[in-house]
Every structure is written in C-alpha cells, then in structure tokens.
Motif scaffolding. Structure first.
Motif, mmCIF file in Angstrom:
data_model
loop_
_atom_site.group_PDB
_atom_site.id
_atom_site.type_symbol
_atom_site.label_atom_id
_atom_site.label_comp_id
_atom_site.label_asym_id
_atom_site.label_seq_id
_atom_site.Cartn_x
_atom_site.Cartn_y
_atom_site.Cartn_z
ATOM 1 N N THR A 112 0.846 -1.196 0.000
ATOM 2 C CA THR A 112 0.000 0.000 0.000
ATOM 3 C C THR A 112 0.881 1.245 0.000
ATOM 4 O O THR A 112 1.684 1.438 0.922
ATOM 5 N N LEU A 129 -1.576 -2.928 4.314
ATOM 6 C CA LEU A 129 -2.849 -2.583 4.920
ATOM 7 C C LEU A 129 -4.009 -3.098 4.077
ATOM 8 O O LEU A 129 -3.853 -3.414 2.895
ATOM 9 N N VAL A 130 -5.161 -3.168 4.702
ATOM 10 C CA VAL A 130 -6.403 -3.482 3.993
ATOM 11 C C VAL A 130 -7.356 -2.315 4.205
ATOM 12 O O VAL A 130 -7.213 -1.537 5.153
ATOM 13 N N ALA A 131 -8.347 -2.193 3.326
ATOM 14 C CA ALA A 131 -9.206 -1.014 3.373
ATOM 15 C C ALA A 131 -10.681 -1.391 3.322
ATOM 16 O O ALA A 131 -11.089 -2.281 2.575
ATOM 17 N N GLU A 169 -14.028 0.219 1.977
ATOM 18 C CA GLU A 169 -14.306 1.227 0.972
ATOM 19 C C GLU A 169 -15.795 1.499 0.861
ATOM 20 O O GLU A 169 -16.625 0.597 1.045
ATOM 21 N N GLN A 217 -12.136 5.653 1.923
ATOM 22 C CA GLN A 217 -11.348 4.471 2.274
ATOM 23 C C GLN A 217 -10.813 4.599 3.697
ATOM 24 O O GLN A 217 -10.326 5.669 4.086
ATOM 25 N N TYR A 268 -8.044 2.608 5.941
ATOM 26 C CA TYR A 268 -6.976 1.605 5.893
ATOM 27 C C TYR A 268 -6.564 1.214 7.310
ATOM 28 O O TYR A 268 -6.317 2.079 8.153
ATOM 29 N N MET A 283 -9.144 9.461 2.383
ATOM 30 C CA MET A 283 -8.565 8.282 3.010
ATOM 31 C C MET A 283 -8.266 8.526 4.485
ATOM 32 O O MET A 283 -7.812 9.604 4.866
ATOM 33 N N VAL A 303 -6.134 6.471 7.578
ATOM 34 C CA VAL A 303 -5.206 5.382 7.873
ATOM 35 C C VAL A 303 -4.987 5.313 9.382
ATOM 36 O O VAL A 303 -4.698 6.329 10.018
#
Length: 884
Positions: A157, A197-199, A201, A215, A217, A254, A256
């Motif tokens: 990512t 990482l995964v998100a 959405e 998103q 993350y 986004m 995070v």
C-alpha cells in the motif's frame, strides 16, 4: 534534537518569507534504514519580501546534492538549515535537493517514521523538515506531486495526498504510485503511508452529483472494527455539505490507522492519519465513550478539509484559527448527530466539564496563555486546551451573538474572501462580524477580540435587586480577570450571558441575552411581579467562572425546575462542590445534609430526565476541578472528602440505586446510541455505588454480581464499568477481575491500554503509607505488555497516574515526583513531544500544600538542571519555575 536553550519566537516579529514555493515534486525511494528523498521545488521570489539568501529547514537529514536550474550551487548546511547565499537571480527557478532520512531510528514519531512494519508520517507542526529540506512554515503553500517507490511485498500500500494519478510495477519486486494534490497546502499537511494494509471502501455521491471514494486503511485483522469509523466519515461528509455548504473536493478521502502516534489524528489533505484509538471499535472492545470519540474525531479531522486545509494559518500563533473553529464544528456535528434536545444537552455538559477540568486549570497555571499566544519556544507545546477547547468557546460566543443563520453567512463570507490563503484569527472574526452588521459582535468587535489576546478565565459576578413597587428587577454584572504570566492588568471582554428569571416553582418570567462589554453594567427587567431566581450563563454561553450569589434554596430551584439542562446540572454540581469545600479545612469526614441527599434522590428517580443526564448529575465534581477552587491544595484531603461523600450517597440512596440499576438494563442488541449509552452510564453508576456500599457493609452479593458481569458482559462498556466498580470500591475481587480482563484482552492493544489505565486510576486507600497505587504502577512498568515507546501505552499508565490520579501522585513522601522525573527524562530522549505533555502534570505545583509544594519544586528543578533537555521539555519546566 537536544538543545540547552531554545530560541523564543514572537508573534510581533512575523514577516512574510523572502521566497515562495509554488510547486513541489517529491520522489521517495522508501526503506526503513535509509529513505532517499529527491525534491524539485519551484521557487518564486517574494516581490515584496526582504530578498537575501534562500534558507530551508532540515533536521536530522543527510544532504546529498543541491542544484538550481540544473546547475551546481554554492550552499551552507549548518544548524538544521540549508542556506543558499546567492540563489539564481531569476524571479522563478527550480531547486533540486537530494537527501536521506532514517525512519527506523525516528523515535520522535515526527517526520517519516516506522510503526510496526509500515512507514508513516506526522508533519504538524514542524515534522516535514525531518523528511526534506523546505520552507517549513504554514504560510508557504504549494501544489504537491509525489512519487513513491518501494518493495511491493513489504509495502503493498502506497498512499499520499490528493488523487492517484498512476501506479505500476518496477524491476526487482518494487512498485510505484504517483499522487497529485491539486490544492496548494503548507508542508505540515503533507502525508505518506507505505505499509501492508487493507481497506474498507464506500462510494458516495455528493449533492452536486459527483462521486467520491471513501477508504479506511487498517492492519490486517482489524477490518471488522472499522464499520463505525466509516459510518462516521460518511455522516461527516453529508453534514458539512448540508450545514455549511462545504463539499468534499477530492476524488477520494482516506483514513489510515497507525499504532504509534503522538496525537489523536492528523488532517493531512485527503489522507488523514489516525491513532488506532480513534478508528477501531466494536461492542466487545470499545466503550460507548470510545464510539462517541471516534465519531467526534473523524468529524473533526474531516472538517479540517476546509477549516484548516483550504484556509490555513498564516503562522503558528494563529493555531486556534483552525483548531478552535474545527472543535466548535465537531461539537455541533456531534450534537446534531445526537438527535433530541436532551442528548444534545448531555453533550454540551460533557464538553464544558472537559473544558473546566483541563483548560480552566491551564489558565490558572504556569502555561497560561492567550488563545492566540504571543511567544513560544516549541510550537508543539501550544497544542493545548486553551487553543482547542477555549478557542472553540470563543467561536461559540460568535455563534451565540449572531445566531445560527448569521454564523452561516459569516462562514460563507470567510471562504469567499480567503479560500486558498493562509490567514489570521482576526480575518475570521472580521468575516463573521462583516456578515452581520448591526450585531453586538459587529458593534463591539475590538472588545470581543480581547478573547484572543488575554489569558486567564474571567470571573463574572452577578447580583440582582427586585423592587416590588416598580415591578423591576435590576441585575448588575461585573467582570474581572486575575493576573496571568506576563499579563497583570486586563481589559474588559465581551461576555454574552444567556439569562432567564424563574419563580420559586419554576415558572419563567423573562428570558434574554445580555451582552457585557464593560467592567460593570446594569440590566433592567420590567414587569417582574415577584422576587426571581436568576438562571444565568445558560448553555454555558461564555467560558467564565460565575458567582451569582445564589444560596442553596436558589440552587435547588434551578436543579428542580430550570428548563436549561446545563444550568440544572450546574446547580447540582455547585451544591455538591459547596459541601466539599466546607469539609476540606477540617479533618473529619463530611456529613451530607438531608436537603442535598433528597435533591440527589429526586434526580435519580426522575424518569422524565435522560438517563445520561442523571448519570452526570449524580457524579460529584472531580478532584482536579475541586483543587482549582482552593489554595493551598491538599490532594489527599480532597480525595478523602470526595470518597466519604460517595460513601454516604451510596448508603443513603441504596434502594434508589437498586431501582436505577434494574430499570436501565439494555435488553436489545448493542448500539452506541445516546439512549442506550445513557442507560448503560446510569446502570454502571448505580452498580459502582451498590458495590461501594456492599464492600463497606461486608455484603458479598453486589461485588459478586459485578465480578460476574466482568466475565459475562456482552459489551466493553458494561465489562469495564463492572471492573471499575470493583476497583473503585477496593473490593477483594478486583485482582481476580483484573486478571480475567487481562486474559481476555490479549492481542488487542487498545483493550490492554484500558487494563493499564484502570489500575493507574485506582483510588488511593485512605492513610496508605505504603507503596499504594504508585507501587502498582512501578510494577506494571516491567510488565511484558508495557512499552514507554508507544504513546498510547505511556498515556495509559504513566500519564494516567501523574495527570489523572492526584491523590496517588501527590504523595507526601515525594515518591510520585521522583517517578515523574524519571519517566520524563526517559521519554525526552526518545519523544520530546510526549515528554513535554507529561511535564504539564506539575503546572500548578506552586499552589500545593506543604510538603508537596517544596518536593514538587525540587523535582522540577532537578529536571531543569539537566543540560541536554529538548526544547519542548525545557520550555515547560522553565515556565513552571518562573511561577514561583
């Protein structure tokens, strides 16, 4: 990083830069040991500036190359500055700089650093200079294009600000991503993330029909705890466009989550980086308060997209321009999300309680400063309750003075004038005033702006006189503001006072807003047929301390009848505080009178009141707030008196607590709604009192029920509430319950933080001359789950003791101060920002009773004598000693 002394920066010395940076092209070859940063800075001379050399900031960087317009250029690299004495004579030129930094060695968590297996940034306030050489100041705004290159397996990512232009594969298992932010921004809003990482959405469509991608993350395994954060983000986007006409302006937004973070979150343009504490939540691991905080912080950082990003600060003295305004906006968002008026009122009460607990104490201590400070040595030290919470109250007063529609007009004018600019607090106040000609704000703007310039909490004195013959009530308001460091004599401020007059049975005789602009003014109410009870400062319409001269009888009228929920709660708090203060000078336990107990009983049993309101009303003023009302301060005596009052309320209202416990069990599935959260709050308040009474009487039933609830509760609010009931009552079952809680918390860092914090906040046993809570905390420092390097973990244990448990910290044997100094110096070596915040635990050392006062001063002096303190920490301890 270490400095013996720090340069003082003064607001009056502000000057525009000699050069602007209009466009930035950054290329990162990311590696934790050595990241290579190539910068192309499109520089323009400031035609109205002083000229001279080009000076760029850079800290802990290894400089490799400098070129101007493709040619070598002479430069000096010294004292964390890159100086080009003779830059190209052209009006515009391109400066290319190549340097390296070492994220893995960056324990300050400022700049580019490693957390877990990923790389993250934190650039506010002056972290960008730890990434690349730059004009690192908020009034230099540039358009950024960023290319990230990294090992794909290690960092799949790759994120930065703005819109994704391109991504692809490179040789050697590497890949790249190119990001472009079309909106000019200062360097403190820059961000990048390189991690695995995964998100979650979600696509949304704005009112203008434009589609956006949201998103969130997180680390693998945490995706299931992001539903509430996403719902909060969607609600924030919708609310800001509906309430203020401010749409999302990028293709995507986004968030995070990172484990190691000095702050709560950061509003980097389009790429908000968050402490995991304010993203991850589910019923099993997060409390109702956690859910609320996530909604609030998600909203806060998103709202910065306009109030902070599109319009930013000219200089750091104007920090409240973005923070005070955005705290106000997130408070309004949270109240709108709460729905009904009762739930809104509860949130206002909690906001004011937090202001008094943190900001009022700050205003009375060594670090007292105006909402817009005049000087600083380390700007990180001014991310304070004064700038944020008091700043929000200043904005709220504007809102009160011009009304909801008038404030919306002012916001609209503010953006029409200043979108894309770096401006000052004065620009904002002027826009609100200009949009509302004829308002009290417009007519008295110079007086109002003293809120930005003067430190301290004003005292508002109110006395009324009723004339039966003329049916006239005359209210005299007088204000004063005690001296603060560097400010001995202060001018009157504009104080909006929402006021009403009540009959003894609660009938409202009159209601109006009074605007105090002078040291003393009189306000006349005509047609008043009986002696009224004044209800002043409704909704806490100004951040002041009110002395209205009401006796217990008057306060009981407000507690029973006032239509303003804040003043109803406030009346109960004042009744309780009055009894605490009366008991402090002696040595005996206080004896609560029947009138107070019956008033509390009436509130507890009033089913027409929101359960969250009842839980708040039955909560005694906390020890820190009590300490602000007296001098000298004896934390142990305050603790003993408050504990004795709790014991008496537990015993006197036992059957009422049992009814409240039974009536407020939530039967349906968990949802963090205001009603459910209120019911859980009141049930847990009742449980704590029932366990307290049971422990005192030797009855094992309620402690047993609480222990069972720790094991069986289906949500974290009830599990933690039951555990605290056992800890707060010093039940013999508390150690077993803590062990069970710890076992269930394995693998979840945020739940482990709760486990540490609950123990650090445990009440000190009366007359305990042994190790006490401090001894337990010292033992926990060696626990395998503890690390001082992680800010959340440090806050959960060390900060919780020093800043949240006065009686356990301010020990007469000075052991608490020895502990404070040890942890302070250990933190300063690796994370000066965190150390400086811990240092604030002794801001008000000079009001402590002996022997604590002398011992605290000695501890501060020992720390100040160290030659290699960071600038952050040195400023705090130096100012503390200056208050002697």
């Amino acid at each position: 990083m270490k400095e013996g002394t720090a340069t003082v920066v003064r607001r009056e010395d502000y000057a525009p830069p000699a050069y602007w940076i209009r466009e930035v092209e950054l290329t990162f070859d990311l590696d934790p040991a050595k990241t290579i940063v190539a910068s192309r800075l499109h520089i323009e001379r400031n035609a109205s500036g002083p000229g001279g050399p080009l000076v760029l900031h850079g800290e802990d960087l290894n400089l490799l190359r400098v070129q101007a317009d493709g040619q070598s250029v002479s430069f000096r690299h010294e004292d964390n500055l890159l100086v080009i004495d003779q830059p190209p004579v052209a009006e515009r030129f391109v400066l290319e700089v190549r340097n390296t930094c070492a994220p893995a060695k960056n324990t300050q968590l400022s700049g580019l650093y490693e957390s877990g297996s990923g790389l993250f940034t934190q650039c506010e306030a002056e972290g960008f200079r730890r990434i690349a050489f730059f004009l690192d100041r908020p009034d230099v705004m540039a358009v950024f294009k960023v290319t990230l290159r990294a090992d794909k397996r290690r960092y799949p990512t790759l994120l930065s600000n703005g819109n994704l232009l391109e991504q692809g594969e490179l040789d050697g298992g590497r890949h790249f991503a190119v990001w472009h932010d079309p909106f000019p921004k200062p360097s403190y809003l820059f961000a990048l993330v390189a991690a695995d990482l995964v998100a979650r959405e979600q696509r949304i469509v704005a009112r203008n029909g434009r589609e956006h991608l949201l998103q969130i993350y997180v680390n693998r395994g945490d995706l299931g705890r992001t539903e509430h954060a996403m719902a909060s983000l969607m609600a924030s986007v919708v609310w800001d466009e509906a309430r203020f006409g401010l749409p999302l302006d990028l293709e995507r937004f986004m968030v995070v989550a990172v484990d190691d973070f000095n702050m709560g979150a950061m509003e980097n343009k389009g790429l908000n980086i968050f402490n995991t504490k304010y993203v991850l939540a589910d019923a099993a691991t997060a409390t109702d308060d956690d859910f609320f905080d996530i909604e609030s912080v998600i909203g806060h950082e998103y709202f910065h997209n306009w109030t902070g990003n599109r319009i930013t600060c000219r200089d750091w003295f104007q920090l409240s321009l973005k923070e005070g305004l955005t705290v106000f906006r997130d408070q309004e968002f949270s109240m709108d999300m709460a729905g009904d008026e009762s739930a809104r009122a509860v949130q206002r009460i909690e906001a004011v309680a937090n202001l008094r607990r943190s900001q009022f104490a700050e205003d009375a201590g060594a670090m007292a400063h105006p909402v817009r400070p005049d000087t600083y040595a380390a700007i990180d030290n001014f991310y304070t309750a004064t700038v944020y919470e008091k700043g929000a109250e200043v904005v709220r007063m504007m809102h009160t003075l011009v009304g909801r529609d008038g404030f919306a007009r002012g916001m609209k004018l503010y953006f029409e004038r200043h979108d894309g600019q770096a401006v000052t607090c004065d620009h904002f106040a002027q826009a609100i005033a200009d949009a509302n000609p004829g308002s009290a704000l417009s007519e008295h703007l110079d007086v109002f702006k003293r809120w930005y310039a003067q430190a301290g909490t004003p005292r508002l004195h109110a006395r009324g006189q009723w004339d039966a013959e003329t049916r006239r009530y005359t209210l005299t308001l007088r204000q004063d503001n005690p001296p603060s460091p560097g400010q001995a004599n202060k001018l009157p401020q504009l104080i909006p006072v929402q006021a009403a007059l009540l009959t003894p049975d609660g009938h409202e005789l009159a209601q109006r807003m009074l605007v105090l602009t002078e040291a003393e003014q009189r306000f006349v109410f005509d047609g008043i047929d009986s002696a009224p009870v004044p209800s002043l400062l409704r909704g806490f319409s100004a951040p002041v301390v009110l002395d209205d001269g009401l006796d217990d009888e008057g306060l009981l009228v407000l507690l029973k009848h006032d239509a303003d929920a804040f003043n109803r709660w406030e009346a109960g708090q004042r009744l309780a505080l009055r009894r605490v203060l009366a008991a402090l000078p002696g040595t005996d336990a206080p004896v609560l009178d029947a009138a107070f107990i019956e008033a509390m009983r009436a509130v507890l049993n009033d089913g027409t009141l929101h359960p969250a309101f009842r839980a708040l009303a039955l909560t005694l003023p906390d020890e820190a707030y009590i300490a602000e009302q007296v001098s000298p301060v004896d934390p142990a005596r305050i603790h003993a008196v408050r504990e004795a009052m709790l014991d008496q309320l537990a015993a006197a209202l036992q059957p009422d607590w049992q009814r409240a416990w039974a009536a407020n069990q939530v039967r349906e599935g968990y949802r963090p709604t205001p009603l459910q959260a209120g019911m859980r709050a009141l049930a847990n308040r009742a449980l704590a009192m029932l366990v307290r009474q049971a422990v005192a009487s030797g009855d094992p039933v309620w402690p047993g029920r609480a222990y069972q609830r720790v094991k069986d509760a289906t949500n974290m609010t009830d599990r933690q509430g039951a555990l605290w009931a056992l800890i707060g009552a010093r039940s013999a079952l508390a150690p077993q319950a803590l062990a069970h809680f710890h076992s269930a918390a394995q693998g979840n860092a945020l739940v482990l933080d709760k486990w540490f914090s609950l123990q650090a906040m445990a009440p000190e046993a009366p007359g305990d001359a042994g190790a006490g809570v401090l001894g337990q905390v010292r033992a926990l420092l060696k626990h395998p789950d503890f690390s001082l390097r992680n800010p959340n973990r440090a806050r959960s244990l060390v900060f919780a003791l020093c800043m949240g448990n006065p009686a356990a910290f301010h020990r007469i044997d000075a052991a608490g101060y020895v502990f404070w100094a040890e942890q302070l110096l250990a933190l300063d070596v690796m994370n000066p920002q965190l150390a400086a915040r811990l240092a604030r635990a002794l801001d008000r050392w000079n009001v402590l009773a002996e022997p604590c006062r002398s011992a605290a001063r000695e501890a501060i002096a020992r720390v100040a004598a160290k030659p290699d303190l960071s600038a952050d920490l040195r400023e705090i301890v130096t100012r503390a000693l200056e208050t002697e």
